[in-house]
Design an enzyme around this catalytic site. Structure first.
Site, PDB file in Angstrom:
ATOM      1  CG  ASP A   1      41.095  34.778  44.535  1.00  0.00           C
ATOM      2  OD1 ASP A   1      41.471  34.192  43.507  1.00  0.00           O
ATOM      3  OD2 ASP A   1      40.921  36.011  44.602  1.00  0.00           O
TER       4      ASP A   1
ATOM      5  CG  ASP B   1      41.706  33.883  39.545  1.00  0.00           C
ATOM      6  OD1 ASP B   1      41.370  33.236  40.553  1.00  0.00           O
ATOM      7  OD2 ASP B   1      42.357  34.942  39.619  1.00  0.00           O
TER       8      ASP B   1
ATOM      9  CE1 TYR C   1      42.844  39.489  46.349  1.00  0.00           C
ATOM     10  CE2 TYR C   1      43.672  37.849  44.814  1.00  0.00           C
ATOM     11  CZ  TYR C   1      42.615  38.506  45.414  1.00  0.00           C
ATOM     12  OH  TYR C   1      41.324  38.167  45.071  1.00  0.00           O
TER      13      TYR C   1
ATOM     14  CD  GLU D   1      37.148  37.984  39.526  1.00  0.00           C
ATOM     15  OE1 GLU D   1      37.845  36.967  39.400  1.00  0.00           O
ATOM     16  OE2 GLU D   1      37.600  39.136  39.357  1.00  0.00           O
TER      17      GLU D   1
END
Length: 501
Positions: free
Chosen positions: A95, A98, A246, A481
């Protein structure tokens, strides 16, 4: 109260007040008057940005890479995913920076990528083929995740184990735990979002691959029934897999309605529309939110063409209110804007809001134009073209029309982030460094101030703060990120502007 002068008219008025004096003196006066400075417009190559925004998804691929892989510093990874439960879960997307496959935001990414193609695929030109490949990479994976009746794979990869390490996806020796939701441990939000993704994608492929489209739609219906019949949040069912990374903070009912809305659009079956109408009436939460966690504004926009001519429709009232919450001149504006003009909502990684909300503005402007309607925000009347103007300021800001002259799309323009928080990008490619890089062996690459070894072309990062400042550092996670759900709605917006609309 500060005066806000936007565009050429405001600039002309200020020149007149200055009596034709220099731009330097003008800038001084603007500051003295409390004027919010909006960066002058600059030309952007939306076609180039579109190409790169789609290419980014190749850098996020997990699994066995295809022969036509263009982001060639990436190699095969996670080829045993799902083996712990006897399933083939190879594929899908990482996603963000990572190496975990979080299916909730991945499904939202897939839904938005499909919606971008549904609305603007005709403007993508040669990039359409790559957009379809990016979409199918997601839908093929979700067909695997939903292949066993009565269960849905909700995530692959232990986030605690993964976040302890700084290593390439190709080297992973972290726990690749497969997290599952089922009838006794439900996960309605992730399941319903997957249903929405499959239903939206079935529309995309309907005229391109009818058999595949039919498979997607049938599976979407089955997964929606599972999500609806066995209600509950994956927060409890998969525990530390979901939270705090999440967590579904907003509840799962919006995802159920969102899934039903897409199934209604894909099937025209009245039972799904009835579900939307019945359940929307009791849905709590803010109608101004849209993102991987909250679908409220998206629901109102996606169904609006169906009820645009209905007097007093709550969907239209809510969609209009959403627009009024964003327009700078609206008396009911609920967002803030940076001095350079970037839209802001509370929380980090702000460009996720700028891309998603701009996409909704553009889509709704098209629906309004067809219906010959405008939006009324008190005494302010916003035409469809005004919605497009606001969205364009956000897209242009992201591409470099901002006080720092910084493009927040990696690889676009002369100045863009060099030290993004992304493991694969920061570590040397398998092509040039063949030895295994262990869990903590990559820490020096995380800490270095040197630019990333590999350019993750097209990645949208979290973006600047509300004063238009940006610290280009891997350790500055919220700003540096990237994530797939930042890019997916921007694909649609860039295709729209590429088409010269």
């Amino acid at each position: 109260m500060p005066v806000k002068l936007i565009g050429s008219r405001g600039e002309l008025e200020l020149r007149e007040r200055m009596g034709g004096k220099s731009m330097m003196n003008m800038a001084v006066l603007m500051l003295l008057l409390g004027v919010t400075v909006v960066t002058a417009a600059m030309s952007h190559d939306y076609g180039d940005a579109l190409t790169k925004s789609i290419l980014f998804f190749e850098g996020q691929r997990s699994g066995k890479l295809p022969s036509n892989q263009r982001m060639n510093w990436r190699k095969d990874s996670a080829l045993r995913d799902g083996s712990d439960i006897g399933m083939d879960m190879v594929g899908g997307y990482y996603d963000a920076g990572d190496n975990v496959k979080f299916h909730f935001p991945m499904a939202f990414t897939t839904t938005l990528l499909a919606w971008s193609i549904v609305e603007f695929g005709e403007s993508m030109g040669s990039d359409l083929e790559h957009a379809l490949e990016a979409l199918r990479w997601g839908t093929d994976y979700f067909l695997k995740a939903t292949s066993k009746p009565g269960m849905v794979v909700a995530q692959v990869g232990d986030p605690i184990s993964d976040h302890t390490c700084w290593e390439r996806p190709e080297d992973m020796d972290t726990l690749r735990t497969t997290y599952v939701v089922n009838q006794t441990h439900p996960g309605s939000e992730v399941s319903a979002e997957i249903a929405a993704a499959l239903a939206a994608s079935s529309i995309v492929f309907k005229d391109k691959d009818k058999r595949y489209s039919s498979v997607l739609l049938q599976r979407a219906s089955q997964v929606f029934d599972f999500a609806n019949n066995y209600q509950g949040s994956y927060n409890e069912s998969i525990g530390r897999g979901a939270c705090p990374f999440y967590c579904d903070f907003n509840g799962y009912h919006d995802e159920l309605i969102w899934g039903a809305a897409w199934l209604s659009k894909a099937t025209q079956d009245p039972k799904y529309w009835d579900y939307v109408v019945k359940n929307m009436a009791t849905l709590g939460g803010s109608i101004f939110e849209f993102g991987w966690d909250s679908k409220h504004s998206g629901i109102n926009i996606i169904v609006s063409p169906k009820v645009m001519s209905s007097s007093g429709s709550s969907f239209i009232t809510n969609a209009d209110s959403f627009v009024c919450s964003l327009l700078p001149e609206s008396p009911t504006k609920s967002v803030t804007y940076s001095p350079g003009g970037l839209m802001f909502k509370p929380g980090g990684c702000n460009l996720q809001h700028a891309t998603a909300l701009s996409f909704l503005l553009i889509v709704y402007s098209r629906y309004l134009q067809v219906a010959n309607r405008s939006v009324h925000c008190g005494s302010v009347v916003a035409t469809p073209s005004r919605l497009v103007e606001v969205a364009k300021t956000q897209v242009d800001y992201i591409l470099g029309s901002n006080p720092l002259g910084m493009s927040y799309m990696v690889g676009y323009g002369p100045k863009f982030p060099q030290r993004i928080h992304h493991r694969g990008s920061s570590l040397p490619s398998m092509s040039t460094f063949h030895k295994h890089i262990g869990c903590h062996d990559g820490n020096s690459y995380l800490a270095t101030k040197m630019p990333n070894r590999n350019v993750l072309v097209g990645a949208i990062v979290g973006g600047p703060d509300n004063n238009d400042q940006f610290l280009d550092s891997r350790l500055n996670v919220s700003q540096s990120e990237p994530a797939t759900y930042f890019n997916a709605p921007l694909v649609g917006a860039l295709a729209f502007f590429k088409g010269g609309k």
